[in-house]
Motif scaffolding. Sequence first.
Motif, mmCIF file in Angstrom:
data_model
loop_
_atom_site.group_PDB
_atom_site.id
_atom_site.type_symbol
_atom_site.label_atom_id
_atom_site.label_comp_id
_atom_site.label_asym_id
_atom_site.label_seq_id
_atom_site.Cartn_x
_atom_site.Cartn_y
_atom_site.Cartn_z
ATOM 1 N N SER A 1 61.448 19.146 15.473
ATOM 2 C CA SER A 1 62.462 18.844 14.465
ATOM 3 C C SER A 1 63.112 20.126 13.945
ATOM 4 N N ASN A 2 62.353 21.245 13.873
ATOM 5 C CA ASN A 2 62.985 22.526 13.524
ATOM 6 C C ASN A 2 63.994 22.946 14.585
ATOM 7 N N ALA A 3 63.600 22.805 15.869
ATOM 8 C CA ALA A 3 64.491 23.213 16.970
ATOM 9 C C ALA A 3 65.815 22.456 16.885
ATOM 10 N N ILE A 4 65.737 21.169 16.546
ATOM 11 C CA ILE A 4 66.953 20.354 16.426
ATOM 12 C C ILE A 4 67.728 20.763 15.169
ATOM 13 N N LYS A 5 66.977 20.888 14.062
ATOM 14 C CA LYS A 5 67.601 21.191 12.769
ATOM 15 C C LYS A 5 68.367 22.512 12.795
ATOM 16 N N PHE A 6 67.791 23.530 13.445
ATOM 17 C CA PHE A 6 68.422 24.850 13.408
ATOM 18 C C PHE A 6 69.295 25.134 14.635
ATOM 19 N N SER B 1 61.782 25.641 23.044
ATOM 20 C CA SER B 1 62.894 26.595 22.945
ATOM 21 C C SER B 1 64.161 25.916 22.469
ATOM 22 N N ASP B 2 64.912 26.664 21.652
ATOM 23 C CA ASP B 2 66.210 26.134 21.243
ATOM 24 C C ASP B 2 67.282 27.198 21.413
ATOM 25 N N MET B 3 68.546 26.772 21.342
ATOM 26 C CA MET B 3 69.679 27.689 21.451
ATOM 27 C C MET B 3 70.353 27.769 20.084
ATOM 28 N N ASP C 1 56.690 36.761 8.667
ATOM 29 C CA ASP C 1 56.250 35.873 7.576
ATOM 30 C C ASP C 1 56.728 34.428 7.683
ATOM 31 N N ILE C 2 57.293 34.104 8.818
ATOM 32 C CA ILE C 2 57.849 32.772 8.993
ATOM 33 C C ILE C 2 56.765 31.668 8.938
ATOM 34 N N PHE C 3 55.500 32.066 9.239
ATOM 35 C CA PHE C 3 54.411 31.079 9.231
ATOM 36 C C PHE C 3 53.728 30.973 7.857
ATOM 37 N N PHE D 1 55.972 28.104 2.201
ATOM 38 C CA PHE D 1 57.195 28.202 1.384
ATOM 39 C C PHE D 1 58.148 29.303 1.826
ATOM 40 N N THR D 2 58.019 29.771 3.072
ATOM 41 C CA THR D 2 58.942 30.801 3.547
ATOM 42 C C THR D 2 60.125 30.179 4.272
ATOM 43 N N GLN D 3 61.308 30.506 3.843
ATOM 44 C CA GLN D 3 62.516 30.126 4.561
ATOM 45 C C GLN D 3 63.321 31.397 4.744
ATOM 46 N N VAL D 4 63.980 31.537 5.909
ATOM 47 C CA VAL D 4 64.671 32.786 6.207
ATOM 48 C C VAL D 4 65.684 33.106 5.120
ATOM 49 N N ASP D 5 66.445 32.095 4.739
ATOM 50 C CA ASP D 5 67.490 32.297 3.745
ATOM 51 C C ASP D 5 67.176 31.347 2.599
ATOM 52 N N SER E 1 69.043 29.961 0.753
ATOM 53 C CA SER E 1 69.996 28.853 0.705
ATOM 54 C C SER E 1 69.730 27.838 1.819
ATOM 55 N N ASP E 2 68.724 28.135 2.694
ATOM 56 C CA ASP E 2 68.406 27.214 3.793
ATOM 57 C C ASP E 2 68.006 25.833 3.293
ATOM 58 N N THR E 3 67.288 25.799 2.144
ATOM 59 C CA THR E 3 66.828 24.514 1.639
ATOM 60 C C THR E 3 68.025 23.599 1.406
ATOM 61 N N GLY F 1 67.773 21.493 4.333
ATOM 62 C CA GLY F 1 66.652 20.712 3.820
ATOM 63 C C GLY F 1 65.344 21.378 4.177
ATOM 64 N N GLY F 2 64.228 20.775 3.790
ATOM 65 C CA GLY F 2 62.929 21.342 4.147
ATOM 66 C C GLY F 2 62.313 22.131 3.009
ATOM 67 N N THR F 3 61.052 22.496 3.195
ATOM 68 C CA THR F 3 60.286 23.103 2.122
ATOM 69 C C THR F 3 59.686 24.449 2.514
ATOM 70 N N GLY F 4 59.721 24.769 3.805
ATOM 71 C CA GLY F 4 59.057 25.987 4.246
ATOM 72 C C GLY F 4 57.555 25.797 4.411
ATOM 73 N N LEU F 5 57.129 24.525 4.518
ATOM 74 C CA LEU F 5 55.695 24.259 4.701
ATOM 75 C C LEU F 5 55.356 23.874 6.141
ATOM 76 N N GLY F 6 56.366 23.419 6.880
ATOM 77 C CA GLY F 6 56.135 22.893 8.238
ATOM 78 C C GLY F 6 55.421 23.857 9.168
ATOM 79 N N LEU F 7 55.916 25.097 9.236
ATOM 80 C CA LEU F 7 55.317 26.057 10.168
ATOM 81 C C LEU F 7 53.939 26.521 9.705
ATOM 82 N N ALA F 8 53.737 26.572 8.373
ATOM 83 C CA ALA F 8 52.420 26.959 7.858
ATOM 84 C C ALA F 8 51.388 25.917 8.305
HETATM 85 P P1 ADP Z 1 61.363 24.114 6.750
HETATM 86 O O1 ADP Z 1 61.931 23.798 8.100
HETATM 87 O O2 ADP Z 1 60.853 22.905 6.031
HETATM 88 O O3 ADP Z 1 62.231 24.984 5.915
HETATM 89 P P2 ADP Z 1 59.306 25.525 8.225
HETATM 90 O O4 ADP Z 1 58.015 26.093 7.746
HETATM 91 O O5 ADP Z 1 59.244 24.507 9.304
HETATM 92 O O6 ADP Z 1 60.037 24.974 6.949
HETATM 93 O O7 ADP Z 1 60.224 26.720 8.694
HETATM 94 C C1 ADP Z 1 60.342 27.859 7.858
HETATM 95 C C2 ADP Z 1 61.648 28.576 8.096
HETATM 96 O O8 ADP Z 1 61.637 29.189 9.381
HETATM 97 C C3 ADP Z 1 62.868 27.669 8.111
HETATM 98 O O9 ADP Z 1 63.343 27.415 6.802
HETATM 99 C C4 ADP Z 1 63.847 28.514 8.920
HETATM 100 O O10 ADP Z 1 64.425 29.504 8.105
HETATM 101 C C5 ADP Z 1 62.935 29.190 9.949
HETATM 102 N N1 ADP Z 1 62.871 28.449 11.231
HETATM 103 C C6 ADP Z 1 61.885 27.602 11.630
HETATM 104 N N2 ADP Z 1 62.128 27.131 12.874
HETATM 105 C C7 ADP Z 1 63.289 27.677 13.266
HETATM 106 C C8 ADP Z 1 64.074 27.590 14.462
HETATM 107 N N3 ADP Z 1 63.708 26.832 15.497
HETATM 108 N N4 ADP Z 1 65.221 28.330 14.517
HETATM 109 C C9 ADP Z 1 65.590 29.112 13.467
HETATM 110 N N5 ADP Z 1 64.903 29.243 12.327
HETATM 111 C C10 ADP Z 1 63.761 28.538 12.214
#
Ligand code: ADP
Length: 248
Positions: free
Chosen positions: A147-152, A175-177, A188-190, A193-197, A199-201, A205-212
Motif C-alpha cells: 500500500s505504501n508502494a501504491i500510495k507514493f 519495488s515502485d517507481m 530513520d524511515i523504520f 511516527f516518522t514521515q519524510v515530510d 506535510s506527508d500526513t 494520509g498515514g501515521t508513520g507507524l506502518g514501516l515500524a
Molecule cells: P505512513 O505511510 O503511514 O506515513 P509508514 O511507516 O508506512 O507510514 O512510512 C513512513 C514514511 O516513509 C512515509 O510517510 C513516507 O514518507 C516514507 N515511505 C514509505 N514507503 C515509501 C515508498 N514506497 N516510497 C516513498 N516513500 C515512502
Amino acid sequence: QTEKELLKAKLEAESASRAKSQFIATMSHELRTPLTSVIGFSDVLSTNTSEKLTEKEQVYIDNIRNSGEQLLNIINDILELSKIDSGKIELECEKFFVKEVFDEILPIMTQMASKKNIDISVNNEIPFETIFADRVRVKRIMYNLLSNAIKFSPDNRIVSVIVDKSDSTIKVSVSDMGIGIPKDRLKDIFNPFTQVDSSDTRKYGGTGLGLAIVKQLVELHKGIIWVESEEGKGSTFSFTLPMKELNK
Ligand code: ADP
C-alpha cells in the motif's frame, strides 16, 4: 560505576519501558471501546431507512464514520506496536506456500492500484516455495509495503514484487517507481511516527507507524529488512523470512 550499579540502572530502565508499553496498551484498548460505539451507531443512523435523512445529514454521518474508522486504524497500529515492544506478541507460525499470501491480498491491492491505473506485477515461479511463518503477520507486512508502494507512486506506474530463494530464506522485494526517499532519511524511515515530510500526513494520509510495524514483525521472524531508494526514481523494500522452522 560498579557493575552492580550498572545492572541496577539497566533493570530500572527495563521496568520503566515495560510500564510505558503497558500504559499504551491499556490506553489503546480503552479508547477502542467507545470508538466502536461511535462507528457502530453512525452506521445504524446512516442505514436507518424509517426516517429519511437530508443530504447534509448523510454527509455529516459519513464523516463521523470515516473519521472514526481512521482513528480506529491508528489506535490498532499503536496497540500492535506496543504489544510487539512489550514482547506480548506470540507468532503463530506454520508452513505454507508464499503464493497463498499473494492469492489472498492481491485482489484488494489490485483494486487499490487500479484507482491510480497502477499495475502490480508478481514473478510467479518462486512463490511455490513454502515458508515457516505467521500467516496473518506476513499478510500484514505485504499489505503495508504494497500500500505504501501504491500510495507514493504517481498514476500509471508499475509496482513489482519479486520473490527469491536463497539457502534457508525467502527474500521478497517490493519495488515502485514513486517519489523515492532522500538519502539522509533512509536510516530513520523504520522508526515509529516518522514521515519524510511533515506535510506527508496531509498529502498522503498515514501515521508513520506502518514501516515500524513491518520491521518489528520481520525481525520477530528472525528476518531482516532494508530499503534502497532514489529520490524521484523509486524505492525497493526487501525482507527475508525463514523457509524452515528455526531452532530455538
Ligand atoms: P505512513 O505511510 O503511514 O506515513 P509508514 O511507516 O508506512 O507510514 O512510512 C513512513 C514514511 O516513509 C512515509 O510517510 C513516507 O514518507 C516514507 N515511505 C514509505 N514507503 C515509501 C515508498 N514506497 N516510497 C516513498 N516513500 C515512502
